[in-house]
Design a protein around this motif. Structure first.
Motif, PDB file in Angstrom:
ATOM      1  N   GLY A  51       6.209  -0.936  -6.854  1.00 36.52           N
ATOM      2  CA  GLY A  51       5.822  -2.187  -7.487  1.00 36.52           C
ATOM      3  C   GLY A  51       4.771  -1.959  -8.550  1.00 36.52           C
ATOM      4  O   GLY A  51       3.956  -1.038  -8.441  1.00 36.52           O
ATOM      5  N   GLU A  52       4.801  -2.787  -9.586  1.00 43.25           N
ATOM      6  CA  GLU A  52       3.751  -2.817 -10.601  1.00 43.25           C
ATOM      7  C   GLU A  52       3.325  -4.270 -10.737  1.00 43.25           C
ATOM      8  O   GLU A  52       4.155  -5.151 -10.965  1.00 43.25           O
ATOM      9  N   ILE A  53       2.026  -4.516 -10.570  1.00 43.15           N
ATOM     10  CA  ILE A  53       1.502  -5.877 -10.519  1.00 43.15           C
ATOM     11  C   ILE A  53       0.311  -5.979 -11.459  1.00 43.15           C
ATOM     12  O   ILE A  53      -0.591  -5.144 -11.420  1.00 43.15           O
ATOM     13  N   ALA A  54       0.290  -7.020 -12.293  1.00 43.36           N
ATOM     14  CA  ALA A  54      -0.854  -7.298 -13.171  1.00 43.36           C
ATOM     15  C   ALA A  54      -1.768  -8.291 -12.455  1.00 43.36           C
ATOM     16  O   ALA A  54      -1.323  -9.344 -12.012  1.00 43.36           O
ATOM     17  N   ILE A  55      -3.050  -7.941 -12.335  1.00 44.28           N
ATOM     18  CA  ILE A  55      -4.004  -8.757 -11.592  1.00 44.28           C
ATOM     19  C   ILE A  55      -5.292  -8.889 -12.394  1.00 44.28           C
ATOM     20  O   ILE A  55      -5.734  -7.933 -13.047  1.00 44.28           O
ATOM     21  N   LEU A  56      -5.902 -10.074 -12.315  1.00 46.85           N
ATOM     22  CA  LEU A  56      -7.207 -10.273 -12.944  1.00 46.85           C
ATOM     23  C   LEU A  56      -8.208  -9.284 -12.360  1.00 46.85           C
ATOM     24  O   LEU A  56      -8.221  -9.031 -11.149  1.00 46.85           O
ATOM     25  N   GLN A  57      -9.058  -8.745 -13.228  1.00 46.58           N
ATOM     26  CA  GLN A  57     -10.005  -7.719 -12.807  1.00 46.58           C
ATOM     27  C   GLN A  57     -10.869  -8.168 -11.630  1.00 46.58           C
ATOM     28  O   GLN A  57     -11.098  -7.402 -10.689  1.00 46.58           O
ATOM     29  N   GLU A  58     -11.318  -9.419 -11.622  1.00 38.68           N
ATOM     30  CA  GLU A  58     -12.197  -9.872 -10.543  1.00 38.68           C
ATOM     31  C   GLU A  58     -11.473 -10.027  -9.205  1.00 38.68           C
ATOM     32  O   GLU A  58     -12.102 -10.124  -8.156  1.00 38.68           O
ATOM     33  N   GLU A  59     -10.143 -10.031  -9.213  1.00 48.12           N
ATOM     34  CA  GLU A  59      -9.388 -10.165  -7.969  1.00 48.12           C
ATOM     35  C   GLU A  59      -8.929  -8.823  -7.390  1.00 48.12           C
ATOM     36  O   GLU A  59      -8.334  -8.777  -6.317  1.00 48.12           O
ATOM     37  N   ILE A  60      -9.247  -7.745  -8.077  1.00 46.67           N
ATOM     38  CA  ILE A  60      -8.825  -6.410  -7.640  1.00 46.67           C
ATOM     39  C   ILE A  60      -9.375  -6.050  -6.248  1.00 46.67           C
ATOM     40  O   ILE A  60      -8.608  -5.601  -5.391  1.00 46.67           O
ATOM     41  N   PRO A  61     -10.680  -6.217  -5.962  1.00 44.77           N
ATOM     42  CA  PRO A  61     -11.179  -5.769  -4.645  1.00 44.77           C
ATOM     43  C   PRO A  61     -10.446  -6.402  -3.461  1.00 44.77           C
ATOM     44  O   PRO A  61     -10.051  -5.687  -2.531  1.00 44.77           O
ATOM     45  N   ALA A  62     -10.256  -7.710  -3.477  1.00 45.62           N
ATOM     46  CA  ALA A  62      -9.583  -8.373  -2.345  1.00 45.62           C
ATOM     47  C   ALA A  62      -8.123  -7.944  -2.246  1.00 45.62           C
ATOM     48  O   ALA A  62      -7.607  -7.713  -1.148  1.00 45.62           O
ATOM     49  N   PHE A  63      -7.440  -7.832  -3.396  1.00 45.37           N
ATOM     50  CA  PHE A  63      -6.036  -7.444  -3.387  1.00 45.37           C
ATOM     51  C   PHE A  63      -5.884  -6.013  -2.870  1.00 45.37           C
ATOM     52  O   PHE A  63      -5.042  -5.740  -2.007  1.00 45.37           O
ATOM     53  N   VAL A  64      -6.704  -5.095  -3.376  1.00 42.54           N
ATOM     54  CA  VAL A  64      -6.627  -3.692  -2.955  1.00 42.54           C
ATOM     55  C   VAL A  64      -6.915  -3.572  -1.457  1.00 42.54           C
ATOM     56  O   VAL A  64      -6.201  -2.870  -0.740  1.00 42.54           O
ATOM     57  N   HIS A  65      -7.928  -4.257  -0.978  1.00 42.06           N
ATOM     58  CA  HIS A  65      -8.253  -4.204   0.452  1.00 42.06           C
ATOM     59  C   HIS A  65      -7.058  -4.665   1.289  1.00 42.06           C
ATOM     60  O   HIS A  65      -6.672  -4.003   2.253  1.00 42.06           O
ATOM     61  N   SER A  66      -6.469  -5.785   0.912  1.00 40.53           N
ATOM     62  CA  SER A  66      -5.347  -6.332   1.676  1.00 40.53           C
ATOM     63  C   SER A  66      -4.131  -5.408   1.653  1.00 40.53           C
ATOM     64  O   SER A  66      -3.509  -5.164   2.684  1.00 40.53           O
ATOM     65  N   ILE A  67      -3.792  -4.884   0.491  1.00 45.85           N
ATOM     66  CA  ILE A  67      -2.577  -4.059   0.372  1.00 45.85           C
ATOM     67  C   ILE A  67      -2.740  -2.740   1.135  1.00 45.85           C
ATOM     68  O   ILE A  67      -1.823  -2.286   1.815  1.00 45.85           O
ATOM     69  N   VAL A  68      -3.928  -2.149   1.070  1.00 49.68           N
ATOM     70  CA  VAL A  68      -4.178  -0.884   1.773  1.00 49.68           C
ATOM     71  C   VAL A  68      -4.205  -1.107   3.287  1.00 49.68           C
ATOM     72  O   VAL A  68      -3.692  -0.284   4.048  1.00 49.68           O
ATOM     73  N   GLN A  69      -4.772  -2.218   3.736  1.00 48.80           N
ATOM     74  CA  GLN A  69      -4.803  -2.542   5.168  1.00 48.80           C
ATOM     75  C   GLN A  69      -3.396  -2.642   5.747  1.00 48.80           C
ATOM     76  O   GLN A  69      -3.208  -2.433   6.941  1.00 48.80           O
ATOM     77  N   GLN A  70      -2.423  -2.954   4.923  1.00 51.81           N
ATOM     78  CA  GLN A  70      -1.044  -3.103   5.392  1.00 51.81           C
ATOM     79  C   GLN A  70      -0.239  -1.808   5.253  1.00 51.81           C
ATOM     80  O   GLN A  70       0.966  -1.797   5.477  1.00 51.81           O
ATOM     81  N   GLY A  71      -0.901  -0.720   4.863  1.00 52.20           N
ATOM     82  CA  GLY A  71      -0.244   0.578   4.813  1.00 52.20           C
ATOM     83  C   GLY A  71       0.512   0.869   3.522  1.00 52.20           C
ATOM     84  O   GLY A  71       1.320   1.793   3.483  1.00 52.20           O
ATOM     85  N   ILE A  72       0.252   0.100   2.479  1.00 52.54           N
ATOM     86  CA  ILE A  72       0.894   0.348   1.186  1.00 52.54           C
ATOM     87  C   ILE A  72      -0.063   1.160   0.328  1.00 52.54           C
ATOM     88  O   ILE A  72      -1.252   0.852   0.231  1.00 52.54           O
ATOM     89  N   MET A  73       0.449   2.212  -0.295  1.00 54.25           N
ATOM     90  CA  MET A  73      -0.364   3.117  -1.098  1.00 54.25           C
ATOM     91  C   MET A  73      -0.468   2.624  -2.535  1.00 54.25           C
ATOM     92  O   MET A  73       0.521   2.159  -3.116  1.00 54.25           O
ATOM     93  N   ILE A  74      -1.656   2.741  -3.099  1.00 54.15           N
ATOM     94  CA  ILE A  74      -1.854   2.461  -4.525  1.00 54.15           C
ATOM     95  C   ILE A  74      -1.784   3.797  -5.240  1.00 54.15           C
ATOM     96  O   ILE A  74      -2.589   4.702  -4.980  1.00 54.15           O
ATOM     97  N   SER A  75      -0.809   3.950  -6.138  1.00 57.60           N
ATOM     98  CA  SER A  75      -0.630   5.232  -6.816  1.00 57.60           C
ATOM     99  C   SER A  75      -1.297   5.268  -8.186  1.00 57.60           C
ATOM    100  O   SER A  75      -1.544   6.341  -8.722  1.00 57.60           O
ATOM    101  N   ALA A  76      -1.609   4.096  -8.760  1.00 57.70           N
ATOM    102  CA  ALA A  76      -2.305   4.062 -10.048  1.00 57.70           C
ATOM    103  C   ALA A  76      -2.881   2.678 -10.275  1.00 57.70           C
ATOM    104  O   ALA A  76      -2.386   1.682  -9.749  1.00 57.70           O
ATOM    105  N   MET A  77      -3.949   2.646 -11.078  1.00 58.81           N
ATOM    106  CA  MET A  77      -4.546   1.387 -11.506  1.00 58.81           C
ATOM    107  C   MET A  77      -5.067   1.634 -12.925  1.00 58.81           C
ATOM    108  O   MET A  77      -5.806   2.596 -13.161  1.00 58.81           O
ATOM    109  N   HIS A  78      -4.646   0.772 -13.870  1.00 57.38           N
ATOM    110  CA  HIS A  78      -5.033   1.005 -15.263  1.00 57.38           C
ATOM    111  C   HIS A  78      -4.910  -0.275 -16.068  1.00 57.38           C
ATOM    112  O   HIS A  78      -4.374  -1.272 -15.613  1.00 57.38           O
TER     113      HIS A  78
END
Length: 88
Positions: A17-44
Motif C-alpha cells: 500500500g501507498e498512502i498520503a497522510i498529513l504530516q501531523e497525523e503520521i505518529p498516530a497512523f504509524v503507531h496503529s499500523i505497526v501495532q497491527q503487524g504491518i511493516m512500513i517500508s518507506a516514508m517520504h
C-alpha cells in the motif's frame, strides 16, 4: 493505492500500500499500523513545499489480503481529517 500478489496455497499474499497522510497525523497512523503487524517500508515527501504537508507511507505485509484490508481500514479510523474530493 493498494495491491496484492498471487495467493499461495495457504491464502497468503504480499500486500502493498501507498498512502498520503498529513504530516501531523503520521505518529498516530504509524503507531496503529505497526501495532497491527504491518511493516512500513518507506516514508517520504513527493513535493517539498506543498501545503498542507503530506507524507507518503509505503506499507506491506504477508497475510490474506482481506486481513490486510481490515487492518488498514481500522487504522484509517485514527485519522482526524476527512478525504478531499479531487473535483471541488
Amino acid at each position: 493505492m493498494f495491491t496484492f500478489e498471487s495467493l499461495d496455497q495457504h491464502g497468503n499474499a504480499v500486500n502493498l500500500g501507498e498512502i498520503a497522510i498529513l504530516q501531523e497525523e503520521i505518529p498516530a497512523f504509524v503507531h496503529s499500523i505497526v501495532q497491527q503487524g504491518i511493516m512500513i517500508s518507506a516514508m517520504h515527501k513527493h513535493w517539498i513545499f506543498m501545503e498542507p504537508s503530506l507524507l507518503y507511507l509505503h506499507i506491506q505485509s504477508v497475510e490474506p489480503p482481506l486481513n490486510f484490508a481490515t487492518k488498514v481500514a481500522r487504522t484509517f479510523q485514527v485519522l482526524s481529517s476527512y478525504p478531499v474530493a479531487g473535483d471541488e
